[in-house]
Write a protein that holds these residues in place. Structure first.
Motif, PDB file in Angstrom:
ATOM      1  N   PHE A  53       0.839  -1.204   0.000  1.00 13.58           N
ATOM      2  CA  PHE A  53       0.000   0.000   0.000  1.00 13.58           C
ATOM      3  C   PHE A  53       0.875   1.255   0.000  1.00 13.58           C
ATOM      4  CE2 PHE A  53      -1.947   3.463   2.404  1.00 13.58           C
ATOM      5  CZ  PHE A  53      -3.109   3.669   1.680  1.00 13.58           C
ATOM      6  N   PHE A  54       1.906   1.271   0.835  1.00 15.67           N
ATOM      7  CA  PHE A  54       2.780   2.438   0.921  1.00 15.67           C
ATOM      8  C   PHE A  54       3.584   2.634  -0.355  1.00 15.67           C
ATOM      9  CE2 PHE A  54       2.367   1.446   5.581  1.00 15.67           C
ATOM     10  CZ  PHE A  54       1.605   2.569   5.882  1.00 15.67           C
ATOM     11  N   VAL A  55       3.975   1.529  -1.000  1.00 12.92           N
ATOM     12  CA  VAL A  55       4.663   1.641  -2.286  1.00 12.92           C
ATOM     13  C   VAL A  55       3.739   2.286  -3.318  1.00 12.92           C
ATOM     14  CG1 VAL A  55       5.551   0.322  -4.257  1.00 12.92           C
ATOM     15  CG2 VAL A  55       6.284  -0.251  -1.942  1.00 12.92           C
ATOM     16  N   GLY A  56       2.491   1.829  -3.359  1.00 15.38           N
ATOM     17  CA  GLY A  56       1.521   2.413  -4.277  1.00 15.38           C
ATOM     18  C   GLY A  56       1.283   3.882  -3.998  1.00 15.38           C
ATOM     19  N   LYS A  57       1.219   4.248  -2.725  1.00 15.62           N
ATOM     20  CA  LYS A  57       1.010   5.646  -2.346  1.00 15.62           C
ATOM     21  C   LYS A  57       2.202   6.502  -2.760  1.00 15.62           C
ATOM     22  CE  LYS A  57      -2.080   6.725  -0.276  1.00 15.62           C
ATOM     23  NZ  LYS A  57      -3.416   7.181  -0.753  1.00 15.62           N
ATOM     24  N   CYS A  58       3.421   5.968  -2.593  1.00 13.45           N
ATOM     25  CA  CYS A  58       4.620   6.703  -2.997  1.00 13.45           C
ATOM     26  C   CYS A  58       4.639   6.950  -4.500  1.00 13.45           C
ATOM     27  CB  CYS A  58       5.877   5.938  -2.582  1.00 13.45           C
ATOM     28  SG  CYS A  58       6.227   5.977  -0.816  1.00 13.45           S
ATOM     29  N   ILE A  59       4.249   5.928  -5.280  1.00 12.86           N
ATOM     30  CA  ILE A  59       4.203   6.077  -6.733  1.00 12.86           C
ATOM     31  C   ILE A  59       3.181   7.139  -7.127  1.00 12.86           C
ATOM     32  CG2 ILE A  59       3.568   4.913  -8.887  1.00 12.86           C
ATOM     33  CD1 ILE A  59       4.705   2.320  -7.673  1.00 12.86           C
ATOM     34  N   ALA A  60       2.005   7.094  -6.505  1.00 12.32           N
ATOM     35  CA  ALA A  60       0.948   8.068  -6.810  1.00 12.32           C
ATOM     36  C   ALA A  60       1.396   9.488  -6.458  1.00 12.32           C
ATOM     37  CB  ALA A  60      -0.320   7.704  -6.047  1.00 12.32           C
ATOM     38  N   LEU A  61       2.062   9.653  -5.312  1.00  8.95           N
ATOM     39  CA  LEU A  61       2.539  10.975  -4.895  1.00  8.95           C
ATOM     40  C   LEU A  61       3.619  11.491  -5.837  1.00  8.95           C
ATOM     41  CD1 LEU A  61       2.707  10.526  -1.011  1.00  8.95           C
ATOM     42  CD2 LEU A  61       1.179  12.050  -2.271  1.00  8.95           C
ATOM     43  N   SER A  62       4.509  10.600  -6.267  1.00 10.34           N
ATOM     44  CA  SER A  62       5.571  11.004  -7.187  1.00 10.34           C
ATOM     45  C   SER A  62       4.986  11.563  -8.477  1.00 10.34           C
ATOM     46  CB  SER A  62       6.477   9.803  -7.499  1.00 10.34           C
ATOM     47  OG  SER A  62       7.460  10.157  -8.450  1.00 10.34           O
ATOM     48  N   GLU A 162      -1.205  -9.036  -2.831  1.00 15.38           N
ATOM     49  CA  GLU A 162      -0.198  -7.979  -2.966  1.00 15.38           C
ATOM     50  C   GLU A 162      -0.622  -6.955  -4.012  1.00 15.38           C
ATOM     51  OE1 GLU A 162       1.807 -11.496  -1.187  1.00 15.38           O
ATOM     52  OE2 GLU A 162       0.409 -11.202  -2.843  1.00 15.38           O
ATOM     53  N   LEU A 163      -1.147  -7.439  -5.128  1.00 11.25           N
ATOM     54  CA  LEU A 163      -1.599  -6.550  -6.195  1.00 11.25           C
ATOM     55  C   LEU A 163      -2.741  -5.654  -5.726  1.00 11.25           C
ATOM     56  CD1 LEU A 163      -1.476  -8.947  -9.270  1.00 11.25           C
ATOM     57  CD2 LEU A 163      -0.280  -6.765  -9.091  1.00 11.25           C
ATOM     58  N   ASP A 164      -3.692  -6.233  -5.011  1.00  9.11           N
ATOM     59  CA  ASP A 164      -4.844  -5.454  -4.551  1.00  9.11           C
ATOM     60  C   ASP A 164      -4.428  -4.392  -3.531  1.00  9.11           C
ATOM     61  OD1 ASP A 164      -6.464  -6.888  -6.205  1.00  9.11           O
ATOM     62  OD2 ASP A 164      -7.306  -8.182  -4.650  1.00  9.11           O
ATOM     63  N   GLN A 165      -3.465  -4.746  -2.667  1.00  8.81           N
ATOM     64  CA  GLN A 165      -2.991  -3.754  -1.694  1.00  8.81           C
ATOM     65  C   GLN A 165      -2.242  -2.619  -2.408  1.00  8.81           C
ATOM     66  OE1 GLN A 165       0.285  -4.018   1.644  1.00  8.81           O
ATOM     67  NE2 GLN A 165      -1.568  -5.082   2.377  1.00  8.81           N
ATOM     68  N   LEU A 166      -1.479  -2.987  -3.442  1.00  5.99           N
ATOM     69  CA  LEU A 166      -0.778  -1.988  -4.247  1.00  5.99           C
ATOM     70  C   LEU A 166      -1.769  -1.073  -4.954  1.00  5.99           C
ATOM     71  CD1 LEU A 166       2.056  -1.109  -5.234  1.00  5.99           C
ATOM     72  CD2 LEU A 166       1.817  -2.771  -7.086  1.00  5.99           C
ATOM     73  N   MET A 167      -2.862  -1.657  -5.458  1.00  8.56           N
ATOM     74  CA  MET A 167      -3.902  -0.879  -6.138  1.00  8.56           C
ATOM     75  C   MET A 167      -4.575   0.104  -5.181  1.00  8.56           C
ATOM     76  SD  MET A 167      -5.676  -3.730  -8.635  1.00  8.56           S
ATOM     77  CE  MET A 167      -6.902  -2.596  -9.294  1.00  8.56           C
ATOM     78  N   ASP A 168      -4.742  -0.294  -3.927  1.00  2.10           N
ATOM     79  CA  ASP A 168      -5.344   0.612  -2.940  1.00  2.10           C
ATOM     80  C   ASP A 168      -4.510   1.885  -2.791  1.00  2.10           C
ATOM     81  OD1 ASP A 168      -7.441  -1.082  -2.454  1.00  2.10           O
ATOM     82  OD2 ASP A 168      -6.529  -2.023  -0.690  1.00  2.10           O
ATOM     83  N   GLY A 169      -3.183   1.736  -2.869  1.00  3.37           N
ATOM     84  CA  GLY A 169      -2.318   2.908  -2.775  1.00  3.37           C
ATOM     85  C   GLY A 169      -2.297   3.724  -4.045  1.00  3.37           C
ATOM     86  N   LEU A 170      -2.624   3.087  -5.164  1.00  2.00           N
ATOM     87  CA  LEU A 170      -2.582   3.750  -6.476  1.00  2.00           C
ATOM     88  C   LEU A 170      -3.945   4.271  -6.930  1.00  2.00           C
ATOM     89  CD1 LEU A 170      -0.350   1.250  -8.505  1.00  2.00           C
ATOM     90  CD2 LEU A 170       0.206   3.622  -8.045  1.00  2.00           C
ATOM     91  N   GLN A 171      -4.877   4.423  -6.034  1.00  2.06           N
ATOM     92  CA  GLN A 171      -6.287   4.686  -6.358  1.00  2.06           C
ATOM     93  C   GLN A 171      -6.512   5.571  -7.577  1.00  2.06           C
ATOM     94  OE1 GLN A 171      -7.829   6.239  -2.721  1.00  2.06           O
ATOM     95  NE2 GLN A 171      -8.168   4.237  -1.821  1.00  2.06           N
ATOM     96  N   LEU A 172      -5.839   6.696  -7.660  1.00  2.00           N
ATOM     97  CA  LEU A 172      -6.138   7.644  -8.737  1.00  2.00           C
ATOM     98  C   LEU A 172      -5.761   7.110 -10.112  1.00  2.00           C
ATOM     99  CD1 LEU A 172      -3.367   9.423  -9.841  1.00  2.00           C
ATOM    100  CD2 LEU A 172      -3.326   9.838  -7.400  1.00  2.00           C
ATOM    101  N   MET A 173      -4.880   6.086 -10.168  1.00  2.00           N
ATOM    102  CA  MET A 173      -4.472   5.545 -11.454  1.00  2.00           C
ATOM    103  C   MET A 173      -5.643   4.951 -12.231  1.00  2.00           C
ATOM    104  SD  MET A 173      -1.247   6.130 -11.524  1.00  2.00           S
ATOM    105  CE  MET A 173       0.089   6.491 -10.402  1.00  2.00           C
ATOM    106  N   GLN A 174      -6.546   4.288 -11.529  1.00  5.20           N
ATOM    107  CA  GLN A 174      -7.641   3.590 -12.192  1.00  5.20           C
ATOM    108  C   GLN A 174      -8.634   4.562 -12.819  1.00  5.20           C
ATOM    109  OE1 GLN A 174      -9.219   0.572  -9.476  1.00  5.20           O
ATOM    110  NE2 GLN A 174      -7.246   0.604  -8.457  1.00  5.20           N
TER     111      GLN A 174
END
Length: 222
Positions: A53-62, A162-174
């Protein structure tokens, strides 16, 4: 002494995100696979700590603040994270031995060859991913379904949490999959060459013999 206020145009922040994304893609406890084909690794402890989740959030913030996208996910994983359908996943299975066995299935030419291969010890793991149809009911036409089932299992379903948790952090991507997917996967855009650059623009020359003419010739010709 005169005090001067520094102007920050976002460079330090973008550099921070560049280094963060670079290091993130190389964390072997989180991701596996070759460069440009990274896949989330199955890691229960990392799941419990919400690391995906935190990895996904970091990617989204970047991406939100002008930093780089990761550009290290496999094409199939990038499509999955953006909520799109996956095509041809068999070439992106990170485990070399499993990928080699999948390729063997894809190369069989007859129904008999398919049944013999699936009945061998080498392919006994097919029951682990739910493909339990009796060999006597399988035909050569089923080959593509078997390859796809194997590939989806090892690329997506085995790492679904793992994928679903990553997606939770990447919310805006979808919400903007077409825009964001190229930022997640490795792109092969060719670099602009000098000759191509010169063709894009037509120089406006100064008077021959003038200082400005010499400056322009020096810039363009050198």
């Amino acid at each position: 002494m005169t005090q001067m206020t520094a102007v920050d145009d976002g460079g330090p922040l973008r550099e921070f995100f560049r280094l963060l994304i670079l290091e993130t893609g190389n964390v072997v406890s989180i991701f596996c696979g070759s460069e440009g084909k990274r896949v989330p690794a199955h890691n229960v402890l990392a799941l419990q700590r919400n690391e995906y989740f935190f990895v996904g959030k970091c990617i989204a913030l970047s991406i939100t603040y002008g930093g780089p996208g990761p550009h290290f996910f496999s094409k199939s994983i990038a499509r999955y994270l953006c909520g799109e359908s996956i095509t041809s996943p068999e070439l992106e299975v990170p485990d070399y031995e499993i990928r080699e066995k999948i390729e063997k299935v894809s190369k069989v030419q007859t129904t008999e060859q398919l049944r013999v291969l699936l009945d061998s010890e080498e392919l006994s793991f097919r029951f682990e991913f739910g493909f339990s149809a009796p060999n006597r009911e399988l035909n050569l036409e089923d080959k593509s379904d078997i390859v796809k089932s194997l590939s989806f299992h090892y690329l997506v379903y085995a790492n679904r949490a793992e994928l679903d948790q990553l997606m939770d952090g990447l919310q805006l991507m979808q919400q903007n999959s077409t825009l964001f997917r190229p930022l997640l996967q490795l792109t092969t855009i060719p670099l602009l060459t000098t000759s191509q650059m010169l063709k894009l623009f037509k120089p406006v020359w100064s008077e021959l013999g003038s200082n400005k003419r010499e400056e322009k010739e020096s810039i363009i010709l050198n």
